[in-house]
Motif scaffolding. Structure first.
Motif, PDB file in Angstrom:
ATOM      1  N   GLU A  57       0.864  -1.174   0.000  1.00 43.78           N
ATOM      2  CA  GLU A  57       0.000   0.000   0.000  1.00 43.78           C
ATOM      3  C   GLU A  57       0.900   1.224   0.000  1.00 43.78           C
ATOM      4  O   GLU A  57       1.889   1.277   0.727  1.00 43.78           O
ATOM      5  CB  GLU A  57      -0.873  -0.025   1.258  1.00 43.78           C
ATOM      6  CG  GLU A  57      -1.688   1.223   1.470  1.00 43.78           C
ATOM      7  CD  GLU A  57      -2.444   1.165   2.785  1.00 43.78           C
ATOM      8  OE1 GLU A  57      -3.655   0.930   2.737  1.00 43.78           O
ATOM      9  OE2 GLU A  57      -1.806   1.333   3.841  1.00 43.78           O
ATOM     10  N   GLN A  58       0.565   2.192  -0.822  1.00 42.70           N
ATOM     11  CA  GLN A  58       1.333   3.424  -0.837  1.00 42.70           C
ATOM     12  C   GLN A  58       0.491   4.526  -0.213  1.00 42.70           C
ATOM     13  O   GLN A  58      -0.642   4.769  -0.615  1.00 42.70           O
ATOM     14  CB  GLN A  58       1.724   3.814  -2.258  1.00 42.70           C
ATOM     15  CG  GLN A  58       2.598   5.043  -2.297  1.00 42.70           C
ATOM     16  CD  GLN A  58       3.124   5.338  -3.682  1.00 42.70           C
ATOM     17  OE1 GLN A  58       2.943   4.541  -4.600  1.00 42.70           O
ATOM     18  NE2 GLN A  58       3.772   6.467  -3.833  1.00 42.70           N
ATOM     19  N   LEU A  65       4.079  -2.843   3.534  1.00 42.42           N
ATOM     20  CA  LEU A  65       3.820  -4.226   3.140  1.00 42.42           C
ATOM     21  C   LEU A  65       2.591  -4.739   3.879  1.00 42.42           C
ATOM     22  O   LEU A  65       2.546  -4.752   5.105  1.00 42.42           O
ATOM     23  CB  LEU A  65       5.029  -5.104   3.467  1.00 42.42           C
ATOM     24  CG  LEU A  65       4.913  -6.587   3.137  1.00 42.42           C
ATOM     25  CD1 LEU A  65       4.762  -6.795   1.632  1.00 42.42           C
ATOM     26  CD2 LEU A  65       6.132  -7.334   3.645  1.00 42.42           C
ATOM     27  N   LEU A  66       1.583  -5.154   3.130  1.00 43.43           N
ATOM     28  CA  LEU A  66       0.349  -5.669   3.722  1.00 43.43           C
ATOM     29  C   LEU A  66       0.362  -7.186   3.834  1.00 43.43           C
ATOM     30  O   LEU A  66      -0.285  -7.754   4.713  1.00 43.43           O
ATOM     31  CB  LEU A  66      -0.861  -5.230   2.893  1.00 43.43           C
ATOM     32  CG  LEU A  66      -1.088  -3.724   2.785  1.00 43.43           C
ATOM     33  CD1 LEU A  66      -2.284  -3.447   1.884  1.00 43.43           C
ATOM     34  CD2 LEU A  66      -1.283  -3.102   4.150  1.00 43.43           C
TER      35      LEU A  66
END
Length: 76
Positions: A57-58, A65-66
């Protein structure tokens, strides 16, 4: 570095399953073969775990990091 999944079976019934770091795979594999001989009905099913993709996700604080998705491939 990839990990390995080892399944210990007796007479084709699953007894145990473990994930092993590549650094310890050879040592543990040899140990399992000694302690659980094929002559007594034991067998090992070995798969290598490879990273398939990363879910990121940005946001304003950068990338996060998901999760990581893995896939298992049979070892011969």
């Amino acid at each position: 570095m990839n990990d390995y999944r080892i399944q210990l079976l007796r007479d084709e019934r699953l007894l145990a399953e473990m994930t092993v770091a590549a650094a310890r795979f050879i040592e543990l594999h040899e140990e399992l073969l000694q302690r659980f001989p094929a002559a007594e009905g034991f067998s090992l099913h070995i798969q290598i775990r490879r990273e398939r993709r990363r879910v990121v996700e940005q946001g304003p604080q950068g990338l996060r990091l998901l999760g990581i998705e893995y896939e298992y491939e049979e070892c011969q």
